[in-house]
Scaffold this motif. Sequence first.
Motif, PDB file in Angstrom:
ATOM      1  N   ALA A  44       0.814  -1.212   0.000  1.00 17.49           N
ATOM      2  CA  ALA A  44       0.000   0.000   0.000  1.00 17.49           C
ATOM      3  C   ALA A  44       0.849   1.265   0.000  1.00 17.49           C
ATOM      4  N   GLU A  45       2.112   1.155   0.409  1.00 20.89           N
ATOM      5  CA  GLU A  45       2.969   2.336   0.530  1.00 20.89           C
ATOM      6  C   GLU A  45       3.598   2.757  -0.791  1.00 20.89           C
ATOM      7  N   TYR A  46       3.537   1.921  -1.816  1.00 24.64           N
ATOM      8  CA  TYR A  46       4.175   2.239  -3.088  1.00 24.64           C
ATOM      9  C   TYR A  46       3.147   2.199  -4.211  1.00 24.64           C
ATOM     10  N   VAL A  47       3.281   3.130  -5.144  1.00 22.19           N
ATOM     11  CA  VAL A  47       2.327   3.208  -6.246  1.00 22.19           C
ATOM     12  C   VAL A  47       3.075   3.483  -7.551  1.00 22.19           C
ATOM     13  N   GLY A  48       2.397   3.188  -8.678  1.00 21.33           N
ATOM     14  CA  GLY A  48       2.937   3.529  -9.980  1.00 21.33           C
ATOM     15  C   GLY A  48       4.331   2.987 -10.215  1.00 21.33           C
ATOM     16  N   LEU A  49       5.221   3.885 -10.661  1.00 13.04           N
ATOM     17  CA  LEU A  49       6.614   3.529 -10.928  1.00 13.04           C
ATOM     18  C   LEU A  49       7.257   2.862  -9.719  1.00 13.04           C
ATOM     19  N   TRP A  50       7.006   3.425  -8.524  1.00  8.39           N
ATOM     20  CA  TRP A  50       7.665   2.925  -7.317  1.00  8.39           C
ATOM     21  C   TRP A  50       7.169   1.531  -6.960  1.00  8.39           C
ATOM     22  N   ARG A  51       5.885   1.248  -7.213  1.00  6.28           N
ATOM     23  CA  ARG A  51       5.398  -0.109  -6.955  1.00  6.28           C
ATOM     24  C   ARG A  51       6.064  -1.092  -7.903  1.00  6.28           C
ATOM     25  N   ARG A  52       6.195  -0.723  -9.180  1.00  3.82           N
ATOM     26  CA  ARG A  52       6.836  -1.620 -10.142  1.00  3.82           C
ATOM     27  C   ARG A  52       8.263  -1.946  -9.707  1.00  3.82           C
ATOM     28  N   ARG A  53       8.974  -0.943  -9.213  1.00  3.60           N
ATOM     29  CA  ARG A  53      10.368  -1.160  -8.822  1.00  3.60           C
ATOM     30  C   ARG A  53      10.494  -1.803  -7.446  1.00  3.60           C
ATOM     31  N   MET A  54       9.833  -1.204  -6.441  1.00  6.97           N
ATOM     32  CA  MET A  54      10.075  -1.612  -5.068  1.00  6.97           C
ATOM     33  C   MET A  54       9.308  -2.859  -4.642  1.00  6.97           C
ATOM     34  N   ILE A  55       8.162  -3.110  -5.254  1.00  6.72           N
ATOM     35  CA  ILE A  55       7.372  -4.284  -4.893  1.00  6.72           C
ATOM     36  C   ILE A  55       7.540  -5.403  -5.914  1.00  6.72           C
ATOM     37  N   ASP A  56       7.413  -5.066  -7.200  1.00  8.29           N
ATOM     38  CA  ASP A  56       7.576  -6.090  -8.235  1.00  8.29           C
ATOM     39  C   ASP A  56       9.040  -6.360  -8.558  1.00  8.29           C
ATOM     40  N   GLY A  57       9.916  -5.425  -8.178  1.00 11.87           N
ATOM     41  CA  GLY A  57      11.345  -5.618  -8.449  1.00 11.87           C
ATOM     42  C   GLY A  57      11.715  -5.455  -9.901  1.00 11.87           C
ATOM     43  N   ALA A  58      10.956  -4.646 -10.642  1.00 10.32           N
ATOM     44  CA  ALA A  58      11.190  -4.486 -12.075  1.00 10.32           C
ATOM     45  C   ALA A  58      12.059  -3.266 -12.355  1.00 10.32           C
ATOM     46  N   TRP A  59      12.937  -3.390 -13.350  1.00 10.78           N
ATOM     47  CA  TRP A  59      13.731  -2.258 -13.834  1.00 10.78           C
ATOM     48  C   TRP A  59      12.885  -1.565 -14.901  1.00 10.78           C
ATOM     49  N   VAL A  60      12.143  -0.533 -14.491  1.00 16.26           N
ATOM     50  CA  VAL A  60      11.209   0.130 -15.405  1.00 16.26           C
ATOM     51  C   VAL A  60      11.541   1.616 -15.502  1.00 16.26           C
ATOM     52  N   VAL A  61      11.128   2.209 -16.617  1.00 17.15           N
ATOM     53  CA  VAL A  61      11.476   3.587 -16.918  1.00 17.15           C
ATOM     54  C   VAL A  61      10.463   4.554 -16.309  1.00 17.15           C
ATOM     55  N   ALA A  62      10.947   5.724 -15.912  1.00 17.49           N
ATOM     56  CA  ALA A  62      10.065   6.806 -15.468  1.00 17.49           C
ATOM     57  C   ALA A  62       9.649   7.606 -16.697  1.00 17.49           C
ATOM     58  N   GLU A  63       8.368   7.841 -16.842  1.00 20.45           N
ATOM     59  CA  GLU A  63       7.911   8.594 -18.003  1.00 20.45           C
ATOM     60  C   GLU A  63       6.626   9.322 -17.667  1.00 20.45           C
ATOM     61  N   GLY A  64       6.373  10.423 -18.375  1.00 19.17           N
ATOM     62  CA  GLY A  64       5.119  11.146 -18.210  1.00 19.17           C
ATOM     63  C   GLY A  64       5.036  11.908 -16.905  1.00 19.17           C
ATOM     64  N   ALA A  65       3.812  12.077 -16.421  1.00 24.14           N
ATOM     65  CA  ALA A  65       3.560  12.854 -15.216  1.00 24.14           C
ATOM     66  C   ALA A  65       4.147  12.166 -13.992  1.00 24.14           C
ATOM     67  N   VAL A  66       4.753  12.942 -13.114  1.00 20.67           N
ATOM     68  CA  VAL A  66       5.291  12.391 -11.873  1.00 20.67           C
ATOM     69  C   VAL A  66       4.149  11.894 -10.989  1.00 20.67           C
ATOM     70  N   TYR A  67       3.118  12.745 -10.821  1.00 20.72           N
ATOM     71  CA  TYR A  67       1.976  12.364  -9.990  1.00 20.72           C
ATOM     72  C   TYR A  67       0.808  11.984 -10.906  1.00 20.72           C
ATOM     73  N   ASP A  68       0.971  10.831 -11.569  1.00 17.92           N
ATOM     74  CA  ASP A  68      -0.047  10.421 -12.535  1.00 17.92           C
ATOM     75  C   ASP A  68      -1.330   9.954 -11.865  1.00 17.92           C
ATOM     76  N   MET A  69      -1.316   9.825 -10.541  1.00 17.12           N
ATOM     77  CA  MET A  69      -2.526   9.456  -9.808  1.00 17.12           C
ATOM     78  C   MET A  69      -3.359  10.690  -9.420  1.00 17.12           C
ATOM     79  N   TRP A  70      -2.855  11.876  -9.716  1.00 15.62           N
ATOM     80  CA  TRP A  70      -3.548  13.113  -9.336  1.00 15.62           C
ATOM     81  C   TRP A  70      -4.874  13.235 -10.076  1.00 15.62           C
ATOM     82  N   ASP A  71      -5.930  13.488  -9.324  1.00 13.77           N
ATOM     83  CA  ASP A  71      -7.270  13.654  -9.882  1.00 13.77           C
ATOM     84  C   ASP A  71      -7.910  14.837  -9.165  1.00 13.77           C
ATOM     85  N   GLU A  72      -8.056  15.945  -9.870  1.00 17.49           N
ATOM     86  CA  GLU A  72      -8.574  17.160  -9.243  1.00 17.49           C
ATOM     87  C   GLU A  72      -9.962  16.940  -8.644  1.00 17.49           C
TER      88      GLU A  72
END
Length: 426
Positions: free
Chosen positions: A203-231
Amino acid sequence: MRLPPGVELPLSRQQLRSIGRATARINLWHGSVRSGKTVASLLAFVIAVATAGPSGLILICGRSLQTIERNVFEPLQDASLFGPLARHIHHTRGATTAVILGRTVHLIGASDVRAEGRLRGLTAQLAYVDEATLVPESFWTQLLARLSTSGARLLATTNPDSPRHWLRTGYLDRAHELNLRHWHFKLADNPSLTRQYVADLTAEYVGLWRRRMIDGAWVVAEGAVYDMWDEQQHVVDTLPPMLRYWAAADYGTTNPFAALILGLGADDRLYVVSEWRHDSKTAHRQMTDAQYSEAVRAWLRRLDVEPEWTFIDPSAASFQTQLWADGHPGVARADNEVKPGIRSVSSALSAGLLYVHASCTGLLGEIPGYSWDPVATAKGEDKPIKTADHSIDALRYVLHSTAHEWRHLLSGSGQGRTESLGQHLA
């Protein structure tokens, strides 16, 4: 394989396999956080120390002496982990040497490219590198050159980074060409983790960070930093009663100065309750430290808010001094680590834990356009574009510097909010 006497840890098959096969010139443990790779790599290193010959130095390297102490020696000296073996690990905090099983071990911090100079001229037979992706490539290259005795070995552990990181492209992707063995670890490879802990950690990791820190994947950062932002989800017009307040400021003279107040509501949610900004370019006047100090304190008086702590960018030393001189309470240097700070903000937003009051127009204008720098990404680095990020930086300072106060809210009641924003947890 035989473990050191007294070590009776429950070890997974992946851990045992890696310990027994760590005999290549380069041995690398990588994967998700808390997946058991550190324990396995440390056991392999201690076994290597016990069997090392008399010639050549033994080294432990990391981003800093402090991270070496935290990530290497605190586990090794923990009797609940390593049993009687912990009594044979001796290190005085702050010292640049340690004794492991009677052998002197040299500790080297490598925070920037100048660190490789500390390796020149020495001959090593064994080295351990903590968080290898965080040391400079030049340091890593020089370290390998120094491992020149017969049978010399490098053991290293790391979390994944960008797929274009030098460690991935120059070593992991070329493992078949090199004398290199590596092991990819997932959370399931750590037999000591409970199901609840895994759920809380996830629950503590999302998006890029979940892919890396939980799934252990070497994945690229792209697009919006806060892609979960919903006004529609994250912006509020009314605020609940507040139990606590913290503040932060991103200092600027020619660039905008931005200050935020973060509140912990009675509903156990976090709210950016107010914002104060000064843009010298649009106002056509610059302000001094004393003027900024008075303006910030006047803003807080109008709101009748006295924050427990006010976190300031560490580089704004003169402004910190001015606040202290003016008697502003609780002035502190912000934790200014960019990527960990972004992870803290991302986690709070995705869990439905963080909201922004509609009056904070500067912050609301910056968040949607805050993006990863594609030029840095192409070089294997994760860096946001440094533009229109002043209120965002203040948000990062206050969120990350107070993470120990609110992180527990990400589980329990926070998980219910995670479900309501489940579409953002890709």
